[in-house]
Design a protein around this motif. Structure first.
Motif, PDB file in Angstrom:
ATOM      1  N   PHE A 155      -4.048  -3.420  -7.083  1.00  0.00           N
ATOM      2  CA  PHE A 155      -4.528  -2.073  -6.798  1.00  0.00           C
ATOM      3  C   PHE A 155      -5.106  -1.478  -8.077  1.00  0.00           C
ATOM      4  CE2 PHE A 155      -1.384  -2.907  -3.569  1.00  0.00           C
ATOM      5  CZ  PHE A 155      -1.901  -2.329  -2.430  1.00  0.00           C
ATOM      6  N   GLN A 162       0.826  -1.203   0.000  1.00  0.00           N
ATOM      7  CA  GLN A 162       0.000   0.000   0.000  1.00  0.00           C
ATOM      8  C   GLN A 162       0.861   1.254   0.000  1.00  0.00           C
ATOM      9  OE1 GLN A 162      -2.667  -0.986   3.292  1.00  0.00           O
ATOM     10  NE2 GLN A 162      -4.364  -1.097   1.827  1.00  0.00           N
ATOM     11  N   PHE A 200      -7.045  -0.397  -2.950  1.00  0.00           N
ATOM     12  CA  PHE A 200      -6.718  -1.809  -2.796  1.00  0.00           C
ATOM     13  C   PHE A 200      -7.856  -2.651  -3.349  1.00  0.00           C
ATOM     14  CE2 PHE A 200      -6.956  -5.685  -0.107  1.00  0.00           C
ATOM     15  CZ  PHE A 200      -5.765  -6.272  -0.487  1.00  0.00           C
TER      16      PHE A 200
END
Length: 95
Positions: free
Chosen positions: A80, A57, A65
């Motif tokens: 993502f 992330q 996400f």
């Protein structure tokens, strides 16, 4: 006692302390890790999915996400999405 027996006995006595000393010094060459440390090879700790997701992330730079895609080889793979584009980010599971 014959001369050959005496020589053989002397060689065995002389070799016995050397083999014990070699075992005390850390064993075989294969027992050293990359840094040259003696002892058992250290196993790499397997990174958890949660730890790897946190790293992914950070690399995604604010992208949404989508999900965890599983492991490919020794890497955790995360998906993502940003601006309609989908990207997979892999994180080495070895830490």
């Amino acid at each position: 006692m014959s001369r050959v027996s005496a020589i053989l006995l002397a060689a065995l006595i002389a070799a016995a302390p050397l083999s014990a000393a070699a075992q005390d010094r850390g064993g075989f060459r294969g027992d050293r890790d990359r840094n040259g440390d003696r002892g058992e090879m250290r196993e790499r700790r397997q990174m958890s999915v949660t730890e790897a997701q946190s790293i992914a992330q950070g690399r995604a730079g604010g992208a949404r996400f989508v999900g965890y895609m599983g492991q490919r080889g020794n890497s955790h793979v995360f998906r993502f999405e940003r601006d309609g584009r989908v990207m997979d980010i892999s994180v080495d599971a070895g830490g």
